[in-house]
Design a protein around this motif. Structure first.
Motif, PDB file in Angstrom:
ATOM      1  N   LEU A 108      17.409  12.542   6.864  1.00 49.55           N
ATOM      2  CA  LEU A 108      16.935  12.720   8.240  1.00 49.55           C
ATOM      3  C   LEU A 108      17.978  12.210   9.230  1.00 49.55           C
ATOM      4  CD1 LEU A 108      13.212  11.467   8.002  1.00 49.55           C
ATOM      5  CD2 LEU A 108      14.045  13.829   7.862  1.00 49.55           C
ATOM      6  N   HIS A 109      18.488  11.031   8.955  1.00 50.68           N
ATOM      7  CA  HIS A 109      19.483  10.397   9.823  1.00 50.68           C
ATOM      8  C   HIS A 109      20.755  11.230   9.924  1.00 50.68           C
ATOM      9  CE1 HIS A 109      22.400   7.435  11.238  1.00 50.68           C
ATOM     10  NE2 HIS A 109      23.049   7.566  10.108  1.00 50.68           N
ATOM     11  N   GLU A 110      21.305  11.620   8.797  1.00 50.28           N
ATOM     12  CA  GLU A 110      22.578  12.338   8.790  1.00 50.28           C
ATOM     13  C   GLU A 110      22.478  13.728   9.410  1.00 50.28           C
ATOM     14  OE1 GLU A 110      24.345  12.201   4.900  1.00 50.28           O
ATOM     15  OE2 GLU A 110      24.713  10.047   5.055  1.00 50.28           O
ATOM     16  N   ASN A 111      21.263  14.295   9.433  1.00 45.00           N
ATOM     17  CA  ASN A 111      21.072  15.630   9.994  1.00 45.00           C
ATOM     18  C   ASN A 111      20.364  15.606  11.347  1.00 45.00           C
ATOM     19  OD1 ASN A 111      22.054  17.697   7.877  1.00 45.00           O
ATOM     20  ND2 ASN A 111      21.030  16.069   6.718  1.00 45.00           N
ATOM     21  N   GLY A 112      20.134  14.420  11.879  1.00 39.94           N
ATOM     22  CA  GLY A 112      19.542  14.295  13.211  1.00 39.94           C
ATOM     23  C   GLY A 112      18.159  14.900  13.339  1.00 39.94           C
ATOM     24  N   VAL A 113      17.388  14.864  12.261  1.00 40.37           N
ATOM     25  CA  VAL A 113      16.031  15.424  12.295  1.00 40.37           C
ATOM     26  C   VAL A 113      15.155  14.536  13.173  1.00 40.37           C
ATOM     27  CG1 VAL A 113      14.017  16.041  10.908  1.00 40.37           C
ATOM     28  CG2 VAL A 113      16.323  16.415  10.000  1.00 40.37           C
ATOM     29  N   GLY A 114      14.517  15.132  14.159  1.00 40.94           N
ATOM     30  CA  GLY A 114      13.751  14.366  15.132  1.00 40.94           C
ATOM     31  C   GLY A 114      12.264  14.355  14.874  1.00 40.94           C
ATOM     32  N   LEU A 115      11.559  13.933  15.901  1.00 44.97           N
ATOM     33  CA  LEU A 115      10.106  13.834  15.826  1.00 44.97           C
ATOM     34  C   LEU A 115       9.483  15.178  15.480  1.00 44.97           C
ATOM     35  CD1 LEU A 115       9.486  11.601  18.961  1.00 44.97           C
ATOM     36  CD2 LEU A 115       9.456  10.897  16.577  1.00 44.97           C
ATOM     37  N   SER A 116       8.354  15.124  14.844  1.00 45.57           N
ATOM     38  CA  SER A 116       7.526  16.265  14.435  1.00 45.57           C
ATOM     39  C   SER A 116       8.074  17.031  13.243  1.00 45.57           C
ATOM     40  CB  SER A 116       7.271  17.233  15.588  1.00 45.57           C
ATOM     41  OG  SER A 116       6.602  16.589  16.628  1.00 45.57           O
ATOM     42  N   SER A 117       9.327  17.437  13.258  1.00 43.44           N
ATOM     43  CA  SER A 117       9.830  18.300  12.179  1.00 43.44           C
ATOM     44  C   SER A 117      10.034  17.570  10.852  1.00 43.44           C
ATOM     45  CB  SER A 117      11.118  19.002  12.613  1.00 43.44           C
ATOM     46  OG  SER A 117      12.093  18.064  12.982  1.00 43.44           O
ATOM     47  N   TRP A 118      10.106  16.265  10.839  1.00 43.28           N
ATOM     48  CA  TRP A 118      10.326  15.563   9.573  1.00 43.28           C
ATOM     49  C   TRP A 118       9.104  15.619   8.663  1.00 43.28           C
ATOM     50  CZ3 TRP A 118       8.052  10.766   8.155  1.00 43.28           C
ATOM     51  CH2 TRP A 118       7.287  10.150   9.145  1.00 43.28           C
ATOM     52  N   TYR A 119       7.915  15.786   9.239  1.00 44.36           N
ATOM     53  CA  TYR A 119       6.720  15.952   8.401  1.00 44.36           C
ATOM     54  C   TYR A 119       6.820  17.232   7.565  1.00 44.36           C
ATOM     55  CZ  TYR A 119       4.216  12.274  10.998  1.00 44.36           C
ATOM     56  OH  TYR A 119       3.813  11.094  11.557  1.00 44.36           O
ATOM     57  N   ASP A 138       0.805  -1.220   0.000  1.00 43.24           N
ATOM     58  CA  ASP A 138       0.000   0.000   0.000  1.00 43.24           C
ATOM     59  C   ASP A 138       0.842   1.275   0.000  1.00 43.24           C
ATOM     60  OD1 ASP A 138       0.898  -0.437   2.592  1.00 43.24           O
ATOM     61  OD2 ASP A 138      -0.888   0.421   3.516  1.00 43.24           O
ATOM     62  N   GLY A 139       2.150   1.168  -0.196  1.00 44.67           N
ATOM     63  CA  GLY A 139       3.023   2.335  -0.235  1.00 44.67           C
ATOM     64  C   GLY A 139       4.283   2.113   0.568  1.00 44.67           C
ATOM     65  N   VAL A 140       5.118   3.130   0.576  1.00 43.67           N
ATOM     66  CA  VAL A 140       6.372   3.063   1.319  1.00 43.67           C
ATOM     67  C   VAL A 140       6.131   3.641   2.711  1.00 43.67           C
ATOM     68  CG1 VAL A 140       8.792   3.731   1.360  1.00 43.67           C
ATOM     69  CG2 VAL A 140       7.667   3.335  -0.836  1.00 43.67           C
ATOM     70  N   HIS A 141       6.386   2.855   3.737  1.00 42.57           N
ATOM     71  CA  HIS A 141       6.126   3.258   5.115  1.00 42.57           C
ATOM     72  C   HIS A 141       7.400   3.792   5.763  1.00 42.57           C
ATOM     73  CE1 HIS A 141       2.133   1.095   5.757  1.00 42.57           C
ATOM     74  NE2 HIS A 141       2.446   0.941   4.490  1.00 42.57           N
ATOM     75  N   ILE A 142       7.244   4.907   6.484  1.00 37.89           N
ATOM     76  CA  ILE A 142       8.348   5.503   7.241  1.00 37.89           C
ATOM     77  C   ILE A 142       7.947   5.519   8.711  1.00 37.89           C
ATOM     78  CG2 ILE A 142       9.779   7.542   7.631  1.00 37.89           C
ATOM     79  CD1 ILE A 142       8.982   8.513   4.829  1.00 37.89           C
ATOM     80  N   VAL A 143       8.876   5.116   9.582  1.00 40.23           N
ATOM     81  CA  VAL A 143       8.672   5.219  11.021  1.00 40.23           C
ATOM     82  C   VAL A 143       9.884   5.924  11.614  1.00 40.23           C
ATOM     83  CG1 VAL A 143       8.368   3.984  13.204  1.00 40.23           C
ATOM     84  CG2 VAL A 143       7.319   3.092  11.118  1.00 40.23           C
ATOM     85  N   VAL A 144       9.634   6.975  12.387  1.00 43.74           N
ATOM     86  CA  VAL A 144      10.675   7.665  13.144  1.00 43.74           C
ATOM     87  C   VAL A 144      10.365   7.381  14.606  1.00 43.74           C
ATOM     88  CG1 VAL A 144      11.752   9.868  13.707  1.00 43.74           C
ATOM     89  CG2 VAL A 144      10.918   9.454  11.382  1.00 43.74           C
ATOM     90  N   ARG A 145      11.362   6.836  15.302  1.00 41.70           N
ATOM     91  CA  ARG A 145      11.157   6.385  16.693  1.00 41.70           C
ATOM     92  C   ARG A 145      12.243   6.967  17.584  1.00 41.70           C
ATOM     93  NH1 ARG A 145       9.462   1.096  19.264  1.00 41.70           N
ATOM     94  NH2 ARG A 145      11.020   0.724  20.861  1.00 41.70           N
ATOM     95  N   GLN A 146      11.844   7.473  18.743  1.00 42.03           N
ATOM     96  CA  GLN A 146      12.796   8.004  19.709  1.00 42.03           C
ATOM     97  C   GLN A 146      12.636   7.274  21.032  1.00 42.03           C
ATOM     98  OE1 GLN A 146      13.688  12.294  20.157  1.00 42.03           O
ATOM     99  NE2 GLN A 146      12.909  12.037  22.238  1.00 42.03           N
ATOM    100  N   GLU A 147      13.749   6.752  21.538  1.00 33.75           N
ATOM    101  CA  GLU A 147      13.784   6.109  22.846  1.00 33.75           C
ATOM    102  C   GLU A 147      14.654   6.958  23.757  1.00 33.75           C
ATOM    103  OE1 GLU A 147      14.601   1.850  22.872  1.00 33.75           O
ATOM    104  OE2 GLU A 147      14.296   1.868  20.694  1.00 33.75           O
ATOM    105  N   SER A 148      14.126   7.268  24.947  1.00 32.67           N
ATOM    106  CA  SER A 148      14.885   8.048  25.925  1.00 32.67           C
ATOM    107  C   SER A 148      14.430   7.645  27.317  1.00 32.67           C
ATOM    108  CB  SER A 148      14.671   9.549  25.704  1.00 32.67           C
ATOM    109  OG  SER A 148      13.342   9.910  26.012  1.00 32.67           O
ATOM    110  N   GLY A 149      14.981   8.307  28.316  1.00 32.60           N
ATOM    111  CA  GLY A 149      14.560   8.044  29.684  1.00 32.60           C
ATOM    112  C   GLY A 149      13.091   8.335  29.904  1.00 32.60           C
TER     113      GLY A 149
END
Length: 94
Positions: free
Chosen positions: A70-81, A34-45
């Motif tokens: 995204l990976h090479e520039n450390g783009v995190g949650l929310s801003s990648w949209y 159904d398309g190409v799926h992207i998941v961005v996941r952050q694990e922290s304390g």
């Protein structure tokens, strides 16, 4: 047997007192029927947070290049949209 293409990148950030908390950001791409799926996941304390979408008109290879950015520039949650919007990549939030 049906096989799907996948790709994953991971950034690990150490704690720097007064500047940043330790966390791990992972970016994954999966080519699904159904398309190409992207998941961005952050694990922290503070726990685990994730965001996901499905891109219906972009190719797997193009999305892998996007996620590598995204990976090479450390783009995190929310801003990648915002970057998806800037590149006119059509997506549906999962």
């Amino acid at each position: 047997m049906v096989q799907f293409k996948t790709c994953e990148y991971t950034n690990t950030y150490s704690e720097i007192e007064g500047f940043q908390e330790s966390r791990t950001l992972s970016y994954s791409v999966a080519d699904m029927p159904d398309g190409v799926h992207i998941v961005v996941r952050q694990e922290s304390g503070a726990g685990v947070q994730s965001e996901a979408c499905s891109c219906h008109s972009a190719t797997f290879e193009y999305v892998v290049s996007f996620v590598k950015y995204l990976h090479e520039n450390g783009v995190g949650l929310s801003s990648w949209y915002d970057l998806l919007d800037d590149l006119n990549i059509q997506y549906t939030v999962a």
